[in-house]
Design a protein around this motif. Structure first.
Motif, PDB file in Angstrom:
ATOM      1  N   LEU A 156      -3.174  -8.282   3.582  1.00  0.00           N
ATOM      2  CA  LEU A 156      -3.643  -9.853   3.979  1.00  0.00           C
ATOM      3  C   LEU A 156      -4.921 -10.015   4.369  1.00  0.00           C
ATOM      4  O   LEU A 156      -5.496  -9.237   5.399  1.00  0.00           O
ATOM      5  N   ILE A 157      -5.618 -10.954   3.827  1.00  0.00           N
ATOM      6  CA  ILE A 157      -7.141 -11.556   4.394  1.00  0.00           C
ATOM      7  C   ILE A 157      -6.861 -12.715   4.857  1.00  0.00           C
ATOM      8  O   ILE A 157      -6.586 -13.512   4.327  1.00  0.00           O
ATOM      9  N   THR A 158      -7.199 -12.791   6.204  1.00  0.00           N
ATOM     10  CA  THR A 158      -7.356 -14.123   6.766  1.00  0.00           C
ATOM     11  C   THR A 158      -8.668 -14.539   6.711  1.00  0.00           C
ATOM     12  O   THR A 158      -9.737 -13.840   6.554  1.00  0.00           O
ATOM     13  N   GLY A 159      -8.947 -15.913   6.630  1.00  0.00           N
ATOM     14  CA  GLY A 159     -10.355 -16.397   6.203  1.00  0.00           C
ATOM     15  C   GLY A 159     -10.757 -16.054   5.092  1.00  0.00           C
ATOM     16  O   GLY A 159     -12.015 -15.897   4.676  1.00  0.00           O
ATOM     17  N   ALA A 160      -9.917 -15.965   4.091  1.00  0.00           N
ATOM     18  CA  ALA A 160     -10.134 -15.503   2.489  1.00  0.00           C
ATOM     19  C   ALA A 160     -10.988 -16.505   1.823  1.00  0.00           C
ATOM     20  O   ALA A 160     -11.832 -15.872   0.780  1.00  0.00           O
ATOM     21  N   ALA A 161     -11.270 -17.692   2.182  1.00  0.00           N
ATOM     22  CA  ALA A 161     -11.873 -18.556   1.445  1.00  0.00           C
ATOM     23  C   ALA A 161     -13.475 -18.663   1.868  1.00  0.00           C
ATOM     24  O   ALA A 161     -14.465 -19.444   1.239  1.00  0.00           O
ATOM     25  N   GLY A 162     -13.739 -17.823   3.090  1.00  0.00           N
ATOM     26  CA  GLY A 162     -15.281 -17.726   3.555  1.00  0.00           C
ATOM     27  C   GLY A 162     -15.810 -16.845   2.808  1.00  0.00           C
ATOM     28  O   GLY A 162     -15.499 -16.520   1.720  1.00  0.00           O
ATOM     29  N   ASN A 163     -17.074 -16.756   3.302  1.00  0.00           N
ATOM     30  CA  ASN A 163     -18.082 -15.808   2.475  1.00  0.00           C
ATOM     31  C   ASN A 163     -17.894 -14.580   2.313  1.00  0.00           C
ATOM     32  O   ASN A 163     -17.881 -13.931   1.432  1.00  0.00           O
ATOM     33  N   ILE A 164     -17.398 -14.060   3.619  1.00  0.00           N
ATOM     34  CA  ILE A 164     -17.118 -12.477   3.353  1.00  0.00           C
ATOM     35  C   ILE A 164     -15.632 -12.377   2.675  1.00  0.00           C
ATOM     36  O   ILE A 164     -15.434 -11.378   2.133  1.00  0.00           O
ATOM     37  N   GLY A 165     -14.733 -13.214   2.957  1.00  0.00           N
ATOM     38  CA  GLY A 165     -13.353 -13.421   2.235  1.00  0.00           C
ATOM     39  C   GLY A 165     -13.539 -13.326   0.823  1.00  0.00           C
ATOM     40  O   GLY A 165     -12.827 -12.683   0.032  1.00  0.00           O
ATOM     41  N   LYS A 166     -14.237 -14.334   0.368  1.00  0.00           N
ATOM     42  CA  LYS A 166     -14.679 -14.574  -1.005  1.00  0.00           C
ATOM     43  C   LYS A 166     -15.127 -13.073  -1.828  1.00  0.00           C
ATOM     44  O   LYS A 166     -14.716 -12.712  -3.007  1.00  0.00           O
ATOM     45  N   CYS A 167     -16.097 -12.429  -0.923  1.00  0.00           N
ATOM     46  CA  CYS A 167     -16.711 -11.164  -1.524  1.00  0.00           C
ATOM     47  C   CYS A 167     -15.495 -10.175  -1.705  1.00  0.00           C
ATOM     48  O   CYS A 167     -15.416  -9.355  -2.501  1.00  0.00           O
ATOM     49  N   LEU A 168     -14.547 -10.050  -0.454  1.00  0.00           N
ATOM     50  CA  LEU A 168     -13.537  -9.076  -0.670  1.00  0.00           C
ATOM     51  C   LEU A 168     -12.523  -9.329  -1.558  1.00  0.00           C
ATOM     52  O   LEU A 168     -12.160  -8.386  -2.396  1.00  0.00           O
ATOM     53  N   ARG A 169     -12.388 -10.620  -1.837  1.00  0.00           N
ATOM     54  CA  ARG A 169     -11.278 -10.984  -2.867  1.00  0.00           C
ATOM     55  C   ARG A 169     -11.804 -10.376  -4.365  1.00  0.00           C
ATOM     56  O   ARG A 169     -11.289  -9.955  -5.081  1.00  0.00           O
ATOM     57  N   ASP A 170     -13.252 -10.850  -4.423  1.00  0.00           N
ATOM     58  CA  ASP A 170     -13.680 -10.482  -5.835  1.00  0.00           C
ATOM     59  C   ASP A 170     -13.796  -8.892  -5.926  1.00  0.00           C
ATOM     60  O   ASP A 170     -13.279  -8.342  -7.185  1.00  0.00           O
ATOM     61  N   GLN A 171     -14.176  -8.036  -5.037  1.00  0.00           N
ATOM     62  CA  GLN A 171     -14.454  -7.022  -4.962  1.00  0.00           C
ATOM     63  C   GLN A 171     -13.303  -5.686  -4.994  1.00  0.00           C
ATOM     64  O   GLN A 171     -13.139  -4.724  -5.360  1.00  0.00           O
ATOM     65  N   LEU A 172     -12.242  -6.272  -4.301  1.00  0.00           N
ATOM     66  CA  LEU A 172     -11.050  -5.642  -4.211  1.00  0.00           C
ATOM     67  C   LEU A 172     -10.101  -5.831  -5.148  1.00  0.00           C
ATOM     68  O   LEU A 172      -8.879  -5.383  -5.111  1.00  0.00           O
ATOM     69  N   ARG A 173     -10.110  -7.092  -6.006  1.00  0.00           N
ATOM     70  CA  ARG A 173      -9.129  -7.400  -6.884  1.00  0.00           C
ATOM     71  C   ARG A 173      -8.638  -6.382  -7.796  1.00  0.00           C
ATOM     72  O   ARG A 173      -9.332  -5.378  -8.379  1.00  0.00           O
ATOM     73  N   GLY A 174      -7.384  -6.362  -7.691  1.00  0.00           N
ATOM     74  CA  GLY A 174      -6.571  -5.258  -8.626  1.00  0.00           C
ATOM     75  C   GLY A 174      -6.502  -3.762  -8.091  1.00  0.00           C
ATOM     76  O   GLY A 174      -5.765  -2.766  -8.778  1.00  0.00           O
ATOM     77  N   ARG A 175      -7.119  -3.724  -6.957  1.00  0.00           N
ATOM     78  CA  ARG A 175      -6.951  -2.230  -6.199  1.00  0.00           C
ATOM     79  C   ARG A 175      -5.676  -1.994  -5.729  1.00  0.00           C
ATOM     80  O   ARG A 175      -5.056  -0.981  -5.558  1.00  0.00           O
ATOM     81  N   TYR A 176      -4.854  -3.150  -5.099  1.00  0.00           N
ATOM     82  CA  TYR A 176      -3.673  -3.007  -4.385  1.00  0.00           C
ATOM     83  C   TYR A 176      -2.483  -3.878  -4.997  1.00  0.00           C
ATOM     84  O   TYR A 176      -2.602  -4.645  -5.863  1.00  0.00           O
ATOM     85  N   ALA A 177      -1.301  -3.424  -4.353  1.00  0.00           N
ATOM     86  CA  ALA A 177      -0.168  -4.087  -4.848  1.00  0.00           C
ATOM     87  C   ALA A 177      -0.014  -5.564  -4.597  1.00  0.00           C
ATOM     88  O   ALA A 177       0.417  -6.265  -5.646  1.00  0.00           O
ATOM     89  N   LEU A 178      -0.792  -5.811  -3.695  1.00  0.00           N
ATOM     90  CA  LEU A 178      -0.720  -7.261  -3.377  1.00  0.00           C
ATOM     91  C   LEU A 178      -2.008  -7.604  -2.380  1.00  0.00           C
ATOM     92  O   LEU A 178      -2.409  -6.845  -1.570  1.00  0.00           O
TER      93      LEU A 178
END
Ligand SMILES: NC(=O)C1=CN([C@@H]2O[C@H](COP(=O)(O)OP(=O)(O)OC[C@H]3O[C@@H](n4cnc5c(N)ncnc54)[C@H](O)[C@@H]3O)[C@@H](O)[C@H]2O)C=CC1
Ligand SMILES: O=C(O)[C@H]1OC(=O)[C@H](O)[C@@H](O)[C@@H]1O
Length: 277
Positions: free
Chosen positions: A13-35
Motif C-alpha cells: 500500500l502507498i499512501t499519498g500515491a498521487a503525489g510526486n514521490i508516490g507517482k514515481c514509486l507507482r511508475d517504477q515499482l509497477r509489476g513487481r508485486y502481487a498488488l
C-alpha cells in the motif's frame, strides 16, 4: 519478526500515491508485486494490471483501516510536505501518521515505511556529518512532525514487533534534477528514491531502520553505513549539475548555509546562530 521472501507475493500500500514521490514509486515499482494499492485523497489515473486505486483521508481512521486490509507493507507518504501552520500539521502529519501506524497494527500489517525528512535533524550544523544516531533537531513544526513519526515508528517496532523503516528524505524534485546549491548535497533522483523504497519493501527482515534518502552525491553529508544491510546503492550524483548551478552564482541565505535544513532554518529565526552548537 516477519520474513519477506518473495517480492512477487507482496501486497503493498502507498499512501499519498498521487503525489510526486508516490507517482514515481507507482511508475517504477509497477509489476513487481502481487498488488500495489494506491491510496490518496486526490484523483488518480485509473488502475492498471496489479494496481488498485483506493480513496483515503489519513485524518479518518476508518478509511485508513479499510486501505490496510490484506496488506504486507505500507509506504506512508501522505501528508503536508513542508513548512506549514500547526492547524494543518496536526491533523495531517501527527494524527494522520498515528492513524497509519495504528491501523497497520490493527490489520496485522507487518511493515511500515515512513517518509520522514532531513528537516527532523535540520538544525544540525552542516559541517557535521550526520548518521542515524544524531539527536533530533527539527527546524520547523514540519520537522517536529517527522520526529514524531519516527518516534511512533520506533514504538510500534519495539512494542508491537512491527518492522519499520524511516526515510529521512533529502530533496526529491520533479523534474528530476537539483536546482540550487544546497540540493547538490541533498538531492535524491527518482531512480534512487524508487530503489531505496524497493530495498526497504523487499528486505527479508529488519526491526527498525533510519536511512537518509539521498543519491550518491559527491557532496553528500549524510551517512547510511548503518543500513548497508538494506542493499541500497544509489547510482546518481548531483555533481553532474554542479557547474551549471554554481555558475548562476546565487548565494545561499547566510543562516540557511550553516545548517542541514537549509532554507527552513532562517524562517522565523530569532537572534544569532552562534548559540546553536
Ligand atoms: N519531496 C521531497 O523532497 C521530500 C518529501 N518528503 C516527504 O515525502 C512525502 C511525499 O512527499 P511529496 O510526494 O513530495 O509530496 P506531495 O505533496 O506531492 O504528495 C503528498 C500526497 O498526499 C496527499 N494527501 C494530502 N492530504 C491527504 C489526506 N488527508 N489523506 C490522504 N492523502 C492526502 C496529496 O493529495 C498528495 O498526493 C511527504 O510526507 C513529505 O513530507 C520528505 C522529504 C523530502
Ligand atoms: O529539504 C528539502 O529540500 C526538502 O525537504 C522536505 O522535507 C520537503 O518535503 C521538500 O519540499 C524540501 O524541498
Amino acid at each position: 519478526m516477519t520474513c519477506f521472501t518473495k517480492p512477487e507475493d507482496l501486497r503493498v500500500l502507498i499512501t499519498g500515491a498521487a503525489g510526486n514521490i508516490g507517482k514515481c514509486l507507482r511508475d517504477q515499482l509497477r509489476g513487481r508485486y502481487a498488488l500495489l494499492r494506491l491510496a490518496d485523497i486526490a484523483e488518480q489515473e485509473p488502475a492498471q494490471a496489479g494496481e488498485e486505486i483506493c480513496a483515503i483521508d489519513v485524518r479518518d481512521m476508518s478509511s485508513v483501516e479499510r486501505c490496510m486490509e490484506g496488506i504486507d507493507c505500507v509506504v506512508h507518504l501522505a501528508g503536508i510536505p513542508g513548512v506549514d501552520t500547526w492547524e494543518k500539521i496536526l491533523p495531517m502529519n501527527i494524527d494522520g501518521c498515528y492513524n497509519v501506524f495504528e491501523a497497520a497494527r490493527r490489520q496485522n500489517v507487518p511493515r511500515v515505511i515512513f517518509a520522514s525528512s532531513n528537516h527532523a535533524v535540520g538544525y544540525h550544523r552542516r559541517e557535521k556529518f550526520l548518521d542515524n544516531t544524531v539527536q533530533p533537531r527539527p527546524d520547523s513544526l514540519y520537522g517536529v512532525s517527522k520526529v514524531f513519526g519516527e518516534a511512533l515508528g520506533r514504538m510500534y517496532a519495539d512494542k508491537y514487533g512491527m518492522s519499520v523503516a524511516c526515510l529521512r528524505i533529502g530533496t526529491f524534485r520533479t523534474p528530476d534534477h537539483p536546482s540550487e546549491a544546497r540540493q547538490l548535497l541533498t538531492w535524491i533522483s527518482h531512480k534512487d528514491m524508487a530503489e531505496l523504497a524497493r530495498c526497504c519493501i523487499e528486505h527479508e527482515s529488519y526491526h527498525f531502520a533510519v536511512a537518509y534518502g539521498v543519491s550518491n552525491n559527491l557532496r553528500n553529508r549524510w551517512d547510511n553505513s548503518n543500513v548497508k544491510f538494506l542493499g541500497y546503492q544509489p547510482q546518481d550524483d548531483s555533481e553532474v549539475f554542479a557547474a551549471e548551478i554554481l555558475a548562476r552564482n546565487i548565494p545561499e541565505d547566510p543562516i540557511a548555509a550553516q545548517f542541514h535544513g537549509g532554507f527552513y532554518c532562517p524562517l522565523e529565526f530569532v537572534g544569532t546562530t552562534d548559540r546553536i552548537s
